[in-house]
Design a protein around this motif. Structure first.
Motif, PDB file in Angstrom:
ATOM      1  N   GLY A 210       1.642  -1.041  -0.224  1.00  0.00           N
ATOM      2  CA  GLY A 210       0.026   0.363  -0.070  1.00  0.00           C
ATOM      3  C   GLY A 210       0.860   1.438   0.172  1.00  0.00           C
ATOM      4  N   SER A 211       0.525   1.857   0.445  1.00  0.00           N
ATOM      5  CA  SER A 211       0.895   4.052   0.956  1.00  0.00           C
ATOM      6  C   SER A 211       2.648   3.616   1.703  1.00  0.00           C
ATOM      7  CB  SER A 211       0.502   4.390   1.080  1.00  0.00           C
ATOM      8  OG  SER A 211       1.129   5.922   1.918  1.00  0.00           O
ATOM      9  N   THR A 212       2.688   4.090   0.249  1.00  0.00           N
ATOM     10  CA  THR A 212       5.634   4.391   1.078  1.00  0.00           C
ATOM     11  C   THR A 212       4.894   5.058   2.045  1.00  0.00           C
ATOM     12  OG1 THR A 212       5.392   6.083  -0.988  1.00  0.00           O
ATOM     13  CG2 THR A 212       4.939   3.761  -1.334  1.00  0.00           C
ATOM     14  N   LEU A 213       4.593   5.770   2.738  1.00  0.00           N
ATOM     15  CA  LEU A 213       4.548   6.732   3.311  1.00  0.00           C
ATOM     16  C   LEU A 213       4.403   5.812   5.014  1.00  0.00           C
ATOM     17  CD1 LEU A 213       6.210   8.864   5.019  1.00  0.00           C
ATOM     18  CD2 LEU A 213       3.920  10.344   4.466  1.00  0.00           C
ATOM     19  N   VAL A 214       4.431   4.943   5.786  1.00  0.00           N
ATOM     20  CA  VAL A 214       4.270   4.673   7.179  1.00  0.00           C
ATOM     21  C   VAL A 214       4.352   5.268   8.079  1.00  0.00           C
ATOM     22  CG1 VAL A 214       4.321   2.653   7.822  1.00  0.00           C
ATOM     23  CG2 VAL A 214       4.944   2.750   5.529  1.00  0.00           C
TER      24      VAL A 214
END
Lengths: 114, 114
Positions: free
Chosen positions: A53-57
């Motif tokens: 999913g989103s690359t910013l965690v």
């Protein structure tokens, strides 16, 4: 075999300054990525993880990390550190899609100076 | 909050002696891990259990190390005979599911072999 490189063994910063702890991994396939923190005389605790999913965690204690597949990196960041963030930080990788163990980096010691 | 328990916290022994470490995972966690952490390095997986079965012991020095989890709950790691190079922190962790699930670590046992 997978490997993880934490580019800095020690990072000293002043309180309230931003910090980035760098992590690169070697893998040609999909991966799962983790950051763990180890406070003095304690076990490791998960800060955050990237599975998909989103690359910013976003993780606990105001930390976040960005998965960059092209650069095979998963750097950890915090915009403003506190004395209580003094600890050892470990990046870890597990190969995706199958039963693969976690491989840890050698750790980065973050020291916060007042 | 449930925690992983380990004992003893510290162990000093002479080379050629036998030592044993005990781990009690978080209740309900089917997966249990033993790691070795040499000073200045990240944890390295020694053995992984799923319930009472070993699923990975590829890095366990089987000539001197043994691990068991007889009833699928608590676990014991044994070293016989201990060698100087075995001095390290031995960490136990557990998780509900293997591989991608969060691993919860105990405080570790610091072993010194003289």
């Amino acid at each position: 075999a997978q490997s993880v490189t934490q580019l800095d063994s020690q990072v000293p910063v002043f309180e309230e300054a931003p910090v980035e702890l760098r992590c690169n991994y070697s893998s040609s396939v999909s991966v799962y990525l983790f950051w763990y923190v180890q406070y003095p005389n304690q076990g490791l605790q998960l800060l955050l993880k990237y599975l998909s999913g989103s690359t910013l965690v976003k993780g606990i204690n105001g930390f976040e990390a960005e998965f960059n597949k092209s650069q095979t990196s998963f750097h950890l960041r915090k915009p403003s550190v506190h004395i209580s963030d003094t600890a050892e930080y470990f990046c870890a990788v597990s190969q995706g899609g199958g039963a693969q163990k976690l491989v840890f980096g050698q750790g980065t010691r973050l020291t916060i100076n007042p | 909050e449930a925690e992983v328990a380990q004992s003893p916290r510290y162990k000093i022994t002479e080379k050629s002696q036998a030592v044993a470490f005990w781990c009690d995972p978080i209740s309900g966690h089917a997966t249990l891990y033993w790691y070795r952490q040499i000073l200045g390095q990240g944890p390295e997986l020694l053995v992984q259990f799923q319930d009472e079965s070993v699923v990975d012991d590829s890095q366990l020095p089987k000539d001197r190390f043994s691990a068991e989890r007889l009833k699928g709950v608590d676990s014991t790691l044994k070293i016989q005979p201990a060698e100087l190079g075995d001095s390290a922190m031995y960490l136990c962790a557990s998780s509900l599911l293997p591989y991608t699930d969060t691993q919860y670590f105990g405080p570790g046992t610091r072993l010194t072999v003289l």
